[in-house]
Scaffold this active site. Structure first.
Site, PDB file in Angstrom:
ATOM      1  N   TRP A  29       0.816  -1.224   0.000  1.00  0.00           N
ATOM      2  CA  TRP A  29       0.000   0.000   0.000  1.00  0.00           C
ATOM      3  C   TRP A  29       0.850   1.275   0.000  1.00  0.00           C
ATOM      4  CZ3 TRP A  29      -0.445  -4.057   3.340  1.00  0.00           C
ATOM      5  CH2 TRP A  29       0.207  -3.952   4.572  1.00  0.00           C
ATOM      6  N   GLU A  42      -5.552   1.006   5.776  1.00  0.00           N
ATOM      7  CA  GLU A  42      -5.673   1.438   7.173  1.00  0.00           C
ATOM      8  C   GLU A  42      -6.776   0.665   7.901  1.00  0.00           C
ATOM      9  OE1 GLU A  42      -3.789   3.133   9.058  1.00  0.00           O
ATOM     10  OE2 GLU A  42      -2.434   3.876   7.523  1.00  0.00           O
ATOM     11  N   THR A  48      -4.887  -5.939  13.137  1.00  0.00           N
ATOM     12  CA  THR A  48      -4.381  -7.071  12.353  1.00  0.00           C
ATOM     13  C   THR A  48      -2.917  -6.840  11.988  1.00  0.00           C
ATOM     14  OG1 THR A  48      -6.601  -7.151  11.407  1.00  0.00           O
ATOM     15  CG2 THR A  48      -4.964  -8.553  10.385  1.00  0.00           C
ATOM     16  N   LEU A  85      -9.928 -12.302   8.287  1.00  0.00           N
ATOM     17  CA  LEU A  85      -9.346 -11.057   8.815  1.00  0.00           C
ATOM     18  C   LEU A  85      -9.970 -10.652  10.149  1.00  0.00           C
ATOM     19  CD1 LEU A  85      -8.858  -8.351   6.016  1.00  0.00           C
ATOM     20  CD2 LEU A  85      -7.159  -9.179   7.614  1.00  0.00           C
ATOM     21  N   TYR A 125      -8.389   8.806  13.789  1.00  0.00           N
ATOM     22  CA  TYR A 125      -7.114   8.224  13.356  1.00  0.00           C
ATOM     23  C   TYR A 125      -7.105   7.970  11.836  1.00  0.00           C
ATOM     24  CZ  TYR A 125      -3.711   4.924  11.934  1.00  0.00           C
ATOM     25  OH  TYR A 125      -2.711   4.338  11.202  1.00  0.00           O
ATOM     26  N   ASP A 143      -2.055   6.539  16.406  1.00  0.00           N
ATOM     27  CA  ASP A 143      -2.445   5.162  16.759  1.00  0.00           C
ATOM     28  C   ASP A 143      -1.614   4.703  17.967  1.00  0.00           C
ATOM     29  OD1 ASP A 143       0.075   4.711  15.761  1.00  0.00           O
ATOM     30  OD2 ASP A 143      -0.518   3.142  14.343  1.00  0.00           O
ATOM     31  N   CYS A 209      16.596   0.841  21.485  1.00  0.00           N
ATOM     32  CA  CYS A 209      17.099   2.219  21.526  1.00  0.00           C
ATOM     33  C   CYS A 209      18.444   2.373  20.810  1.00  0.00           C
ATOM     34  CB  CYS A 209      17.226   2.691  22.977  1.00  0.00           C
ATOM     35  SG  CYS A 209      15.661   2.648  23.855  1.00  0.00           S
ATOM     36  N   CYS A 212      17.903   3.352  17.333  1.00  0.00           N
ATOM     37  CA  CYS A 212      16.906   4.407  17.131  1.00  0.00           C
ATOM     38  C   CYS A 212      17.539   5.713  16.649  1.00  0.00           C
ATOM     39  CB  CYS A 212      16.153   4.656  18.444  1.00  0.00           C
ATOM     40  SG  CYS A 212      14.868   5.904  18.254  1.00  0.00           S
ATOM     41  N   CYS A 218      15.681  11.615  22.915  1.00  0.00           N
ATOM     42  CA  CYS A 218      14.634  10.912  23.662  1.00  0.00           C
ATOM     43  C   CYS A 218      14.829  11.047  25.175  1.00  0.00           C
ATOM     44  CB  CYS A 218      14.636   9.437  23.260  1.00  0.00           C
ATOM     45  SG  CYS A 218      13.429   8.474  24.181  1.00  0.00           S
ATOM     46  N   THR A 308     -11.847  -9.789  21.106  1.00  0.00           N
ATOM     47  CA  THR A 308     -11.340  -8.714  21.968  1.00  0.00           C
ATOM     48  C   THR A 308     -11.869  -8.844  23.401  1.00  0.00           C
ATOM     49  OG1 THR A 308     -11.438  -7.335  20.013  1.00  0.00           O
ATOM     50  CG2 THR A 308     -11.006  -6.199  22.077  1.00  0.00           C
TER      51      THR A 308
HETATM   52 FE1  SF4 Z   1      14.330   4.141  22.634  1.00  0.00          FE
HETATM   53 FE2  SF4 Z   1      13.335   6.578  22.787  1.00  0.00          FE
HETATM   54 FE3  SF4 Z   1      14.005   5.590  20.426  1.00  0.00          FE
HETATM   55 FE4  SF4 Z   1      11.870   4.648  21.715  1.00  0.00          FE
HETATM   56  S1  SF4 Z   1      12.137   6.709  20.917  1.00  0.00           S
HETATM   57  S2  SF4 Z   1      13.459   3.445  20.720  1.00  0.00           S
HETATM   58  S3  SF4 Z   1      12.559   4.778  23.835  1.00  0.00           S
HETATM   59  S4  SF4 Z   1      15.370   6.012  22.106  1.00  0.00           S
END
Ligand code: SF4
Length: 358
Positions: A29, A42, A48, A85, A125, A143, A209, A212, A218, A308
């Site tokens: 998509w 969406e 799912t 689904l 959303y 979401d 992290c 990330c 963060c 659910t």
């Molecule tokens: Fe980690 Fe923050 Fe990145 Fe989430 S946003 S993965 S908590 S560093």
């Protein structure tokens, strides 16, 4: 939410989008994000898994390539396309909305956040996702993934189960999108945040992290509290129901019946079943009530299906009956007809003859 939070979030835009460009999964998509495609994907993705949706998405669009096709398809054919689904009201609402779009908007989804939300099955959303991804509108789509990422980025202790938290985050992100002044596509930002939540800042366990792109920005990472966030309500216990399911066959035909027009799994088909776990003796009595004469009877494995809010604990009996000539309580379908015409929900999957045949 304070101005400071919005300023903090503006800083994430560039590294997040660079990461998204490099690392985003290739998903069907994403290659042609027309409003119809974004809408269907969406709705399918609600509750799912992505992997499960891929095949359904492609098959659905092959059968129903336009909103007009969706508006006109017979309901049973639509439910058959959706079979497996789950959450079948999603499919019914898609069709209701498609009919409305054909009547009110000449078969095209309106490029308007408020008007989108007036269509059946489209909440804030989904309107945000269609608006930002397909129409490039500066509107947020928040979401579960996005709530988790934002809670951690801001080290927020707000309870994400509360509607007010969702609204707060929506306003915050809308502010960021407006501030971006269209330097970046709003849809790319929306999808990048969701993708980070799905692939890196994951639920149920430690976020990744070290991989990330937002680690430096963060606050939860800095404070070492990422795993304890987000704060949310505990899950409510499900209501447990027990059932005895009958796999009734006679000369290559199997008994099925249509479920009521309203309620759980409405308008779908089911294997005959009764409340409670019956003994073999009680099963035979039940068959007498249905005017059916037993030839062979075999107890099947226990099975469980989780919705659910409800859990079905089932026991099954495979029963060959002598004659179905005067039995009009059930529809006696061939396996081929069951495969092609009658939507049978996954809840009965453990006892489905289709599954048995492979
Ligand atoms: Fe980690 Fe923050 Fe990145 Fe989430 S946003 S993965 S908590 S560093």
């Amino acid at each position: 939410m304070s101005k400071l939070s919005e300023e903090q979030l503006i800083e994430i835009v560039q590294p997040l989008l660079e990461w998204y460009q490099k690392c985003a999964r290739v998903l069907p998509w994403r290659s042609d994000p027309t409003p119809y495609h974004v809408w269907i994907s969406e709705i399918m993705l609600q509750q799912t898994r992505v992997e499960a949706v891929k095949e359904y998405y492609q098959r659905f669009l092959k059968e129903l390539p336009t909103i007009q096709h969706l508006a006109e398809v017979p309901e049973q054919q639509l439910l058959k396309l959706w079979e497996g689904l789950g959450y079948y009201n999603r499919a019914k609402n898609l069709q209701k909305a498609a009919k409305q779009i054909v009547t009110e908007y000449q078969g095209k989804l309106p490029p308007d956040y408020q008007k989108l939300q007036k269509l059946p099955g489209i909440g804030r959303y989904t309107a945000g996702a269609i608006g930002s991804i397909a129409f490039g509108l500066p509107v947020a789509a928040v979401d579960g993934n996005v709530l988790r990422v934002l809670s951690r980025l801001l080290a927020s202790k707000d309870n994400i189960s509360k509607n007010e938290t969702k609204l707060k985050y929506e306003n915050l992100l809308s502010g960021v999108l407006v501030e971006m002044k269209r330097a970046y596509h709003p849809g790319a930002f929306t999808q990048a945040l969701m993708e980070l939540g799905a692939m890196v800042c994951v639920p149920n366990g430690a976020p990744k992290c070290l991989l990330c792109p937002l680690q430096q920005l963060c606050q939860a990472y800095e404070k070492g509290i990422a795993e304890s966030l987000p704060i949310k309500d505990g899950k409510k216990a499900r209501r447990v129901e027990s059932k005895t399911v009958f796999v009734l066959t006679c000369e290559n035909r199997i008994a099925i019946r249509k479920r009521p027009e309203t309620g759980l799994l409405s308008s779908l088909w089911e294997l005959p079943n009764v409340e409670g776990i019956l003994s073999q003796k009680q099963v035979k009595e039940q068959l007498k009530n249905w005017d059916l004469e037993v030839v062979t009877i075999q107890k099947l494995e226990k099975a469980k299906h989780i919705f659910t809010h409800i859990e079905w604990n089932m026991i099954g009996f495979e029963i060959t009956v002598k004659s179905i000539e005067n039995n009009h309580l059930f529809l006696w379908s061939t396996i081929q007809e069951l495969k092609e015409q009658y939507p049978l929900p996954t809840a009965f999957g453990a006892y489905s003859p289709i599954k048995k045949q492979g």
